[in-house]
Design a protein around this motif. Sequence first.
Motif, mmCIF file in Angstrom:
data_model
loop_
_atom_site.group_PDB
_atom_site.id
_atom_site.type_symbol
_atom_site.label_atom_id
_atom_site.label_comp_id
_atom_site.label_asym_id
_atom_site.label_seq_id
_atom_site.Cartn_x
_atom_site.Cartn_y
_atom_site.Cartn_z
ATOM 1 N N SER A 116 62.974 -48.247 -17.700
ATOM 2 C CA SER A 116 62.921 -47.536 -19.166
ATOM 3 C C SER A 116 61.655 -46.934 -19.472
ATOM 4 O O SER A 116 60.618 -47.318 -18.744
ATOM 5 C CB SER A 116 63.712 -48.636 -20.282
ATOM 6 O OG SER A 116 62.677 -49.287 -20.518
ATOM 7 N N ASP A 117 61.563 -46.408 -20.666
ATOM 8 C CA ASP A 117 60.133 -46.134 -21.245
ATOM 9 C C ASP A 117 59.475 -47.274 -21.592
ATOM 10 O O ASP A 117 58.206 -47.251 -21.733
ATOM 11 C CB ASP A 117 60.469 -45.221 -22.306
ATOM 12 C CG ASP A 117 61.340 -45.661 -23.235
ATOM 13 O OD1 ASP A 117 61.662 -47.027 -23.261
ATOM 14 O OD2 ASP A 117 60.956 -45.177 -24.778
ATOM 15 N N GLU A 118 59.975 -48.414 -21.441
ATOM 16 C CA GLU A 118 59.298 -49.821 -21.831
ATOM 17 C C GLU A 118 59.023 -50.571 -20.607
ATOM 18 O O GLU A 118 58.239 -51.514 -20.725
ATOM 19 C CB GLU A 118 60.108 -50.761 -22.681
ATOM 20 C CG GLU A 118 60.177 -50.083 -24.161
ATOM 21 C CD GLU A 118 61.197 -51.083 -24.942
ATOM 22 O OE1 GLU A 118 60.890 -52.300 -24.978
ATOM 23 O OE2 GLU A 118 62.144 -50.433 -25.549
ATOM 24 N N SER A 119 59.684 -50.284 -19.304
ATOM 25 C CA SER A 119 59.252 -50.775 -18.156
ATOM 26 C C SER A 119 58.891 -50.119 -16.984
ATOM 27 O O SER A 119 59.205 -48.906 -17.062
ATOM 28 C CB SER A 119 60.558 -51.740 -17.716
ATOM 29 O OG SER A 119 61.796 -50.755 -17.629
ATOM 30 N N THR A 120 58.308 -50.575 -16.055
ATOM 31 C CA THR A 120 57.744 -49.840 -14.705
ATOM 32 C C THR A 120 58.636 -50.287 -13.562
ATOM 33 O O THR A 120 58.557 -49.692 -12.522
ATOM 34 C CB THR A 120 56.404 -49.826 -14.643
ATOM 35 O OG1 THR A 120 56.021 -51.350 -14.408
ATOM 36 C CG2 THR A 120 55.572 -49.157 -15.671
#
Length: 155
Positions: A116-120
């Motif tokens: 997500s935009d919070e995880s890589t």
Amino acid sequence: MGRRDYEDDPNAPVANSLVPAASVVVVDDVGRVLLQRRRDNGMWALPGGGMRIGESLPDCAVRETKEETGMDVEVVGIVGTYTNPRHVFAYDDGEVRQEFSVCFLARPLAGRLAVSDESTDVRWFEPGKIDELPMVPSIRKRLNDWRSGDTPALR
């Protein structure tokens, strides 16, 4: 937005915010645990985040897990509550949040792993492999509490 964790650090900034939050230990049917690599600090972590007005804390756990990992889950228990006033998160925007988190135990129902935009990165890990991963002490404590079965209600 960047984030820095301070735990029992005399140089930590003073908290200016308190947000109820959920974290989630998701365990699949073969005993693997779901972790995400956070974009803001590069560390491996449990899915989780702040509760929104109008939702329950278990609903927050389910929503955050879906948003951050792509997985739909069902909450099946509580690992513990984590409310250390000497643990704060300092964000780039000036917020310094005091820890207030309930860590839930959940099982996956459906979905496909997705960043997500919070995880890589998002992956399933054998419990014995998580000791090698970089993570902040508070997340490691939750995982160790889950693995040991040491889940009293208060932390």
